[in-house]
Design a protein around this motif. Structure first.
Motif, mmCIF file in Angstrom:
data_model
loop_
_atom_site.group_PDB
_atom_site.id
_atom_site.type_symbol
_atom_site.label_atom_id
_atom_site.label_comp_id
_atom_site.label_asym_id
_atom_site.label_seq_id
_atom_site.Cartn_x
_atom_site.Cartn_y
_atom_site.Cartn_z
ATOM 1 N N GLY A 33 59.133 99.103 51.557
ATOM 2 C CA GLY A 33 58.320 100.172 50.224
ATOM 3 C C GLY A 33 57.067 99.254 50.526
ATOM 4 N N LEU A 34 56.299 99.540 49.490
ATOM 5 C CA LEU A 34 54.265 99.553 49.198
ATOM 6 C C LEU A 34 53.834 98.471 48.281
ATOM 7 N N LEU A 35 53.718 97.965 48.647
ATOM 8 C CA LEU A 35 52.603 97.571 46.243
ATOM 9 C C LEU A 35 51.759 97.427 46.676
ATOM 10 N N PHE A 36 50.971 98.194 46.023
ATOM 11 C CA PHE A 36 49.864 97.915 45.506
ATOM 12 C C PHE A 36 49.175 97.253 43.833
ATOM 13 N N ALA A 37 47.594 95.824 44.583
ATOM 14 C CA ALA A 37 47.521 95.210 43.807
ATOM 15 C C ALA A 37 47.168 95.434 42.212
ATOM 16 N N ARG A 38 47.231 95.135 41.478
ATOM 17 C CA ARG A 38 46.405 95.391 39.911
ATOM 18 C C ARG A 38 45.656 94.631 39.490
ATOM 19 N N ASP A 60 51.740 97.905 41.603
ATOM 20 C CA ASP A 60 52.452 99.185 41.775
ATOM 21 C C ASP A 60 52.938 99.178 42.637
ATOM 22 N N ALA A 61 54.117 100.053 42.996
ATOM 23 C CA ALA A 61 55.192 99.712 44.169
ATOM 24 C C ALA A 61 55.787 101.088 45.035
ATOM 25 N N LEU A 62 55.925 101.877 45.967
ATOM 26 C CA LEU A 62 56.644 102.762 46.320
ATOM 27 C C LEU A 62 57.883 102.737 46.863
ATOM 28 N N PHE A 63 59.311 102.485 45.903
ATOM 29 C CA PHE A 63 60.010 102.475 46.620
ATOM 30 C C PHE A 63 60.757 103.793 46.508
ATOM 31 N N VAL A 81 56.288 93.116 38.546
ATOM 32 C CA VAL A 81 55.605 91.947 37.878
ATOM 33 C C VAL A 81 56.042 90.550 39.295
ATOM 34 N N VAL A 82 55.028 89.199 38.648
ATOM 35 C CA VAL A 82 54.881 88.622 39.514
ATOM 36 C C VAL A 82 54.554 87.058 38.536
ATOM 37 N N TYR A 83 55.214 86.239 39.066
ATOM 38 C CA TYR A 83 54.265 84.591 38.092
ATOM 39 C C TYR A 83 55.189 83.642 38.722
#
Length: 251
Positions: free
Chosen positions: A126-131, A187-190, A198-200
């Motif tokens: 997939g692709l991750l798009f930074a927010r 945002d992610a495209l899977f 979401v990451v912490y």
């Protein structure tokens, strides 16, 4: 129980539940805006062979000039699951040969592919798009930490703008108020559908004992629970895993 006390979205905001350490770039580099994420599950008896294969792949990516490649191993969730991430400039980076082909040639790349097929039970890319507008990060980009809690969020069709509004005006301020040092939202495209990740980052698993940072917002846990409940009808599904960064397989 971890799931009941920490990750029930009715009890805490989703982004605060994403207690994830996800080292996407070195601290002295600006964060990339797009990343390729590959999730694989392996045959349990092939773990050693797979880890040796991952070392070869990372070496090839480095030789091909890819800025970084991070490999994570799930430690709470599917224990046969690994996740790898590397940055790209834009969709054009996916044209032409893969980094492995560029580094070792087509024949060697085909041989690596054949070997991997004997080890895997599934593979998804997939692709991750930074927010950055929804994130909290240290100067210079995400900080590399040893552990990762990854939350994949599926929003009810037609409610993406409502989720963004909640994340920007409720989740983000609550985590800042609660003292979150880093919070990374994508945002992610899977599989052809749009999701959110979401990451912490956390340094030790013991950090989970204190609960999500939002529990320290004004009004405490009760206020965080009410805030999380306001995603009812907006969020359709969520999947949480906790992973460990594999420095020996990454660069």
């Amino acid at each position: 129980m971890l799931n009941r006390n920490l990750i029930d979205r009715r009890r805490a905001p989703l982004a605060a539940l994403a207690l994830l350490s996800f080292p996407l770039v070195a601290q002295d580099q600006p964060p990339p805006q797009m990343m390729v994420i590959t999730t694989t599950t392996i045959k349990p008896e092939m773990r050693q062979q797979y880890e040796a294969y991952q070392k070869e792949v990372s070496a090839a990516y480095k030789k091909a000039g890819v800025a970084s490649r991070s490999v994570w191993q799930t430690m709470l969730g599917d224990l046969t699951e690994f996740v790898s991430v590397y940055p790209i400039q834009d969709f054009g980076a996916m044209d032409g040969d893969s980094p492995v082909v560029k580094a070792v040639g087509q024949e060697k790349a085909d041989e690596l592919l054949r070997r991997s097929s004997l080890m895997l039970t599934s593979v998804h890319r997939g692709l991750l798009f930074a927010r950055p507008d929804l994130s909290i990060m240290k100067e210079g980009g995400p900080q590399l930490l040893p552990y990762a809690v990854i939350v994949r969020i599926t929003v009810v069709p037609g409610r993406d703008s409502d989720y963004d509004h909640w994340a920007k005006h409720e989740m983000l301020p609550a985590n800042k108020q609660g003292g979150a040092a880093q919070l990374l939202v994508f945002d992610a495209l899977f599989n052809g559908s749009t999701e959110h990740v979401v990451v912490y980052p956390i340094e030790k698993m013991a950090a989970l004992n204190a609960g999500p940072p939002s529990w320290k917002m004004e009004g405490g846990r009760a206020a965080a629970e009410k805030m999380g409940a306001r995603t009812n009808g907006i969020v359709a599904d969520e999947k949480l895993t906790i992973a460990r960064y594999r420095a020996d397989l990454s660069y």
